[in-house]
Design a protein around this motif. Structure first.
Motif, short mmCIF file in Angstrom:
data_model
loop_
_atom_site.label_atom_id
_atom_site.label_comp_id
_atom_site.label_asym_id
_atom_site.label_seq_id
_atom_site.Cartn_x
_atom_site.Cartn_y
_atom_site.Cartn_z
N ASN B 5 0.84 -1.18 0.00
CA ASN B 5 0.00 0.00 0.00
C ASN B 5 0.88 1.25 0.00
O ASN B 5 1.34 1.70 1.04
N CYS B 6 1.12 1.79 -1.18
CA CYS B 6 1.92 3.02 -1.26
C CYS B 6 1.09 4.15 -0.66
O CYS B 6 -0.05 4.36 -1.08
N PRO B 7 1.62 4.86 0.33
CA PRO B 7 0.81 5.92 0.96
C PRO B 7 0.45 7.05 -0.01
O PRO B 7 -0.43 7.85 0.27
N HIS B 8 1.12 7.08 -1.16
CA HIS B 8 0.80 8.11 -2.16
C HIS B 8 -0.13 7.60 -3.24
O HIS B 8 -0.92 8.36 -3.79
N CYS B 9 -0.04 6.31 -3.58
CA CYS B 9 -0.76 5.79 -4.75
C CYS B 9 -1.82 4.75 -4.43
O CYS B 9 -2.68 4.47 -5.25
N GLY B 10 -1.74 4.10 -3.26
CA GLY B 10 -2.67 3.02 -2.95
C GLY B 10 -2.04 1.66 -3.18
O GLY B 10 -0.83 1.55 -3.34
N HIS B 58 11.07 1.61 -2.76
CA HIS B 58 11.06 2.76 -3.66
C HIS B 58 10.04 2.47 -4.75
O HIS B 58 10.16 1.47 -5.47
N HIS B 59 9.04 3.33 -4.86
CA HIS B 59 7.99 3.10 -5.86
C HIS B 59 8.48 3.56 -7.23
O HIS B 59 7.99 4.56 -7.76
N ILE B 60 9.44 2.84 -7.77
CA ILE B 60 10.12 3.32 -8.98
C ILE B 60 9.21 3.35 -10.21
O ILE B 60 9.36 4.21 -11.04
N GLY B 62 6.09 3.94 -10.14
CA GLY B 62 4.88 4.66 -9.77
C GLY B 62 5.24 6.10 -9.48
O GLY B 62 5.73 6.80 -10.35
N CYS B 63 5.05 6.51 -8.23
CA CYS B 63 5.23 7.92 -7.88
C CYS B 63 6.69 8.28 -7.60
O CYS B 63 7.00 9.42 -7.36
N ARG B 64 7.58 7.29 -7.62
CA ARG B 64 9.01 7.48 -7.37
C ARG B 64 9.31 7.97 -5.97
O ARG B 64 10.37 8.55 -5.71
ZN LIG Z 1 3.48 5.47 -5.06
#
Ligand SMILES: [Zn+2]
Lengths: 998, 89
Positions: B5-10, B58-60, B62-64
């Motif tokens: 669960n990326c806190p920025h993207c879900g 690292h959400h590479i 996705g939102c980086r």
């Molecule tokens: Zn993200």
């Protein structure tokens, strides 16, 4: 067409459509809907292979995924598929299959001599037999094992079939369409859940296809068909047959392989052969059913001995008799169902029941049909080599230890039933530790670790009524957690015959004076005596016993053998099965083809191909390309019949003499913006960055925290708070992640943003003494004099109407400029440079010439900055600030990094000035020293110096600078070359760096 | 495959992320005199706990953004995810 073992008007195959296929070169017929197994049995063929170790004859044992014997090799459209289960592969017109594990033929197999040499193949034979003498290993043992082992040969040709991957999400995934799967899917779907129902067989219904039951006033088969038809019509439901969920991974990710074209003569144009589904399911209901357990007796691997449920399915689904004089050997009521089915089809079976006096509806029905039943009877041994011809049977004492009245009776098949083993593989893969259920002598799933629950016989529930009720409830419950629709449908009434308890007996004792092989693992030839031996030799843990004997380690993963193996170990050890425990189940549940796992990512599609905007120009001008990471870069431009050596030499020379142009689009580019950008760069690079003026570039080296050089490149200050950073082609992505790491986690107080602009800019490097003259013509309104645009200067200008950025930087060591324009204008820029440069003898140059130019200048690149070098090793000490701190600085104090004998960068020239030094050669003092020769260092990069017209290399050697002038040797054992060399400065050309500043 | 669960993207699949190691390691401040031992601990020494572990991803694709994930190393259960500079509970 007459098939001796095909029943008229029974079964579900399509009698209208006759299909011919070849087995071991001989032509046979079957019907649409037959598997290879059912079609061969219909033709009276039972010998299909040889066993793994003893090469004993092998027939059919099961009817589905559990099949341990009938593993064949399939040839289809000139392609080869090994490890095909005959019980699963449907026949199609033109199918060709052959036996494996036999040579020269299945009927006459030389390896069968192993059967008579079985004293050489005891438990652990891999560890014992092939140990000594060592010289025998690769000459005799290894070829022998390789020839004898395996289930077919993989093709070495490129697989032209297409395999696809699909990602899917659902509320509920149900793995199996038997009664529990259908009931739960129906309940959940009616309650609004998004459901995927997967069935590994072509036909839906599971055990309903073969059992004599009623659900909601319909037969089991009718009910299954009705439910499936309704599920298929619902938009929230996906129903898939020929689809095996084989792996349960973390966070409810399951993987399913769908065999789309395996049953067709040819893959249809727009369909793949197989599709691999990655399914992320909120909830999973495992309804994978159960597999009948064998009973263990002498020669129980003879063709014709098979599971009683398989015999029943061959009759009811395929209309095929597995024999005409069947012996049913059972310890429970299931064997009776098979016997009744035989009887209904006009065949007289004999039932041997290990129980002394059981009574139930089914037994009564069998008695009423006047089926011959012998209670307290067992099969002692099957007789016959390639097919069962008769059986020694005997009365067994109440304590099951003694045999009486051994007699031989004629039979042509022995259908065994040792009760049922729930298929807990998927639950086990999900992390669910199983528990032992005494009532059924088997493991069932225990507490869930993930969002899963097991239903039906996979959970040890063997009555249909309970199965249906539990499955409806679970389907409703799990769906309601998600949909909250509370739409509960009523459970249909179920009519089934009641059965009584099974007998815990599973292994027939050997009669006095007999030493029959009694097999536990049919695919790996593991017999009772092997397990006994392993335990005598001191193996205790079931995991060790498994590996030592190979019990349960074959492609069937012990689906039929596991529990009997555990029973035996616990009997010998005087333990109960749960104390012994079971080995871990791992994915895949059934074999999966490599093609399906790889999917479309093969060859050129295994990674993206990146091309610069000038790519088509390079193509038109005979560029020979090289892979640089994911980029395609021109390696050289071929003229006439030049090879790489001549072409790159010509190109490099032209740079030194006139002017060359090189496509440098692939260099990593990162925009660094923000009020704290200078401070940030000052921490990232080893040198000082705070005072770099606007409009100036600087070369920088960045380290990892452990002091090793991570990357190098130039960064230019475009405006007050805006820097343009370049990285090497290979490290671009890593550098961006590195910068983001420090900005987001370590120094969040710095107000800086970074973003990749690699794809936004097309770059051309123009290098050589004529490059300024060329620049003047390209930008007539710009002052490009040494004062107007000095070394490391930066200007923005207009290139025939296109905005351009000019950086005066050099990798070649010549007077050079790099021009960047927006990517869309790259081709235009390139053409203009070539057009205008004509009068200055411009030539494009590729990466090979680029290498030559940088090597003879002593500029380091990836082959020197190889993850082992610190700045001092690469003559970059001038770039390491003594005053400020930066990433990795503290590590440079490590004693290993300050020691004097570290390997450092030097130049190497062969004494004869003609022999090129292979890259990777060792530099040694004495070429005749005893092997392994003490090495001083290695040659990192080699070229043909165009400046001096002789070979030149860079090397990293111990005590580098002090070795200059020494005569040493470059040794390449790989190329079998020893070359006398002289160590020189790494700056071979223009050591003062006059040209770049001219 | 983990579901993070990326806190920025879900909720996103693991293959969008790169693993970044132990999130509890703190880089010593710049320009600060520290012993070899302290530096060595920072660069090389990592605990490898069985059980709860706070780690970087690292959400590479996705939102980086670098994020912190509290995960059980033996069961792969993810308890909570945090933005890079969010306070850890
Ligand atoms: Zn993200």
């Amino acid at each position: 067409m007459s098939q001796d073992f095909r029943l008229d008007n029974v079964g579900m195959v399509n009698r209208e459509k006759k299909i011919s296929f070849k087995f071991n070169g001989k032509k046979y017929f079957g019907f649409e809907g037959d598997t290879i197994a059912s079609a061969l049995i219909a033709n009276g063929v039972h010998l299909v292979g040889r066993s793994f170790k003893y090469h004993r004859p092998r027939g059919f044992f099961g009817v589905g995924v559990d099949e341990p014997y009938a593993i064949l090799q399939l040839d289809r459209n000139n392609e080869r598929d090994p490890n095909i289960r005959a019980t699963e592969q449907e026949i199609f017109e033109g199918l060709e299959v052959k036996s494996v594990n036999c040579w020269p033929s299945v009927n006459f197999d030389i390896g069968a001599i192993n059967n008579f040499l079985k004293m050489f193949f005891p438990a652990g034979f891999y560890y014992k037999t092939f140990m000594w003498p060592p010289s025998f290993w690769y000459k005799i043992y290894e070829p022998f094992i390789r020839m004898a082992a395996g289930f077919g040969e993989a093709s070495i040709k490129h697989d032209k079939e297409r395999y696809e991957h699909k990602y899917e999400y659902c509320d509920l995934l149900i793995t199996g369409s038997g009664p529990s799967g259908l009931a739960s899917a129906y309940a959940a779907a009616k309650n609004g859940a998004r459901v995927i129902l997967a069935e590994d067989k072509p036909r839906f219904g599971g055990s309903l296809l073969t059992s004599d039951v009623n659900i909601g006033n319909q037969t089991g088969v009718e009910w299954a068909q009705k439910i499936i038809a309704e599920l298929k019509s619902m938009p929230n439901v996906t129903v898939k047959n020929r689809s095996q969920v084989f792996g349960y991974y973390d966070h409810n990710m399951l993987v399913m392989s769908e065999r789309i074209s395996d049953h067709l003569p040819k893959t249809q144009k727009y369909l793949p052969k197989q599709r691999l589904w990655y399914i992320r399911a909120n909830e999973v209901l495992i309804s994978s059913g159960s597999i009948e357990r064998p009973l263990v007796f002498g020669n129980n691997d003879t063709p014709g001995v098979m599971l009683s449920s398989a015999a029943k399915e061959y009759m009811k689904v395929y209309g095929v008799l597995v024999g005409k004089k069947p012996l049913i050997f059972t310890n429970n009521d299931s064997g009776y169902e098979t016997a009744i089915e035989f009887k209904k089809n006009g065949v007289n079976p004999i039932i041997l029941d290990t129980r002394s006096d059981p009574s139930s509806d089914i037994i009564t029905e069998a008695k009423n049909l006047s089926i011959e039943i012998k209670f307290s009877y067992v099969v002692v041994a099957a007789k016959g080599y390639k097919k069962v011809k008769s059986a020694d049977i005997a009365k067994i004492s109440d304590d099951k230890k003694e045999l009486f009245n051994i007699e031989n009776i004629k039979c042509d098949c022995i259908c065994v039933s040792g009760f049922w083993t729930p298929s807990i593989h998927l639950a086990s893969q999900s992390g669910n530790k199983s528990k032992f259920n005494e009532k059924i002598d088997a493991f069932v799933p225990d507490k869930s670790k993930q969002q899963e629950s097991t239903i039906g016989s996979a959970n040890g529930i063997f009555t249909l009524e309970e199965t249906i009720k539990d499955a409806f409830d679970k389907g409703f419950d799990v769906s309601n957690k998600i949909t909250e629709k509370n739409n509960k449908i009523s459970v249909p009434t179920v009519v089934e015959k009641k059965s009584t308890v099974h007998d815990k007996f599973w292994c027939v004792p050997l009669p006095k004076g007999k030493s029959y092989k009694r097999f536990l693992d049919f695919q790996n030839d593991v017999a009772v005596s092997d397990i006994e031996l392993a335990l005598r030799e001191g193996f205790r843990s079931i995991e060790h016993v498994k590996r030592y004997t190979t019990l349960g380690m074959a492609t069937d993963q012990g689906k039929t053998s596991n529990l009997n193996g555990l029973q035996l170990v616990s009997d010998i050890e005087n333990k109960v099965v749960p104390q012994v425990g079971h080995t871990t189940f791992r994915p895949p549940y059934t074999p999966v083809s490599i093609g399906a796992i790889v999917g479309r990512e093969v060859g050129k599609h295994s990674k993206p191909t990146r091309k610069s905007p000038m790519h088509s120009w390079h193509e038109k001008n005979n560029a020979v390309f090289v892979d640089a990471g994911v980029w395609l870069r021109p390696r050289y431009y071929k003229q006439g019949n030049e090879g790489i050596f001549e072409a790159s030499k010509r190109e490099a020379k032209n740079v030194r003499q006139n002017v060359g142009v090189c496509d440098v689009t692939t260099l990593g580019k990162i925009d660094v913006k923000g009020p704290d950008a200078a401070e940030f760069l000052n921490r990232v690079y080893t040198n000082a960055w705070l005072k770099l003026p606007v409009g100036k570039a600087r070369y920088g080296v960045m380290l990892r925290e452990d002091g090793i050089v991570m990357d190098d490149g130039t960064t230019t200050r475009i405006s007050e708070n805006h820097y343009h950073m370049t990285t090497t082609t290979a490290q671009a992505a890593n550098v961006l992640s590195h910068l983001e790491y420090y900005l987001q986690l370590v120094w969040p107080e710095l107000n800086v943003n970074v973003v990749s602009t690699t794809e936004q800019w097309a770059g051309a490097a123009i290098a050589g003494p004529n490059s300024r003259k060329l620049l003047m013509k390209l930008f007539p309104n710009l002052d490009v004099s040494n004062e107007g645009l000095p070394f490391m200067g930066y200007k923005e200008a207009d290139l025939f109407g296109v905005p351009a950025k000019i950086y005066r930087i050099s990798f070649s060591g010549e007077l050079a400029y790099e021009i960047n324009v927006e990517s869309d204008n790259g081709y235009f820029m390139w053409e203009k440079i070539m057009e205008v440069g004509k009068e200055f003898q411009i030539q494009p140059y590729g990466t090979e010439a680029l290498s030559t130019l940088r090597i003879e200048m002593g500029h380091v690149a990836g082959s020197e900055l190889d993850g082992r070098t610190i700045p001092y090793d690469a003559s970059l000490e001038g770039l390491v600030s003594k005053k400020k701190d930066f990433i990795g600085k503290r590590s440079l104090n490590r004693s290993a990094f300050t020691s004097t004998d570290r390997e450092k960068l030097v130049g190497v020239v062969p004494i004869d000035k003609t022999t090129s030094i292979p890259e990777g050669s060792y530099i040694v003092k004495d070429p005749k020293a005893k092997f392994p020769n003490p090495k001083l260092g290695h040659v990192s990069a080699s070229c043909w110096s165009v400046e001096y017209d002789n070979p030149f290399s860079l090397a990293i050697i111990k005590d580098g600078k002090n070795m200059i002038g020494q005569k040493l040797f470059a040794m390449s054992p790989l190329k079998n070359k020893t070359i006398p060399v002289e160590i020189v400065s790494s700056h071979y050309v223009d050591p003062e760096g006059k040209r770049v500043r001219s | 495959m983990l579901y993070i669960n990326c806190p920025h993207c879900g909720l996103r699949s693991q293959n969008e992320f790169a693993y970044g190691g132990d999130a509890t390691v703190k880089r010593p401040e710049l320009n600060k005199e520290i012993s070899d031992q302290e530096w060595d601990n920072f660069v090389y020494l990592r605990k490898s706990p069985r059980g709860k572990h706070l780690e970087l991803w690292h959400h590479i694709s996705g939102c980086r953004q670098w994020i912190k994930v509290e995960r059980d190393t033996s069961t792969h259960e993810i308890f909570k995810t945090y933005k890079a500079n969010e306070a850890i509970e």
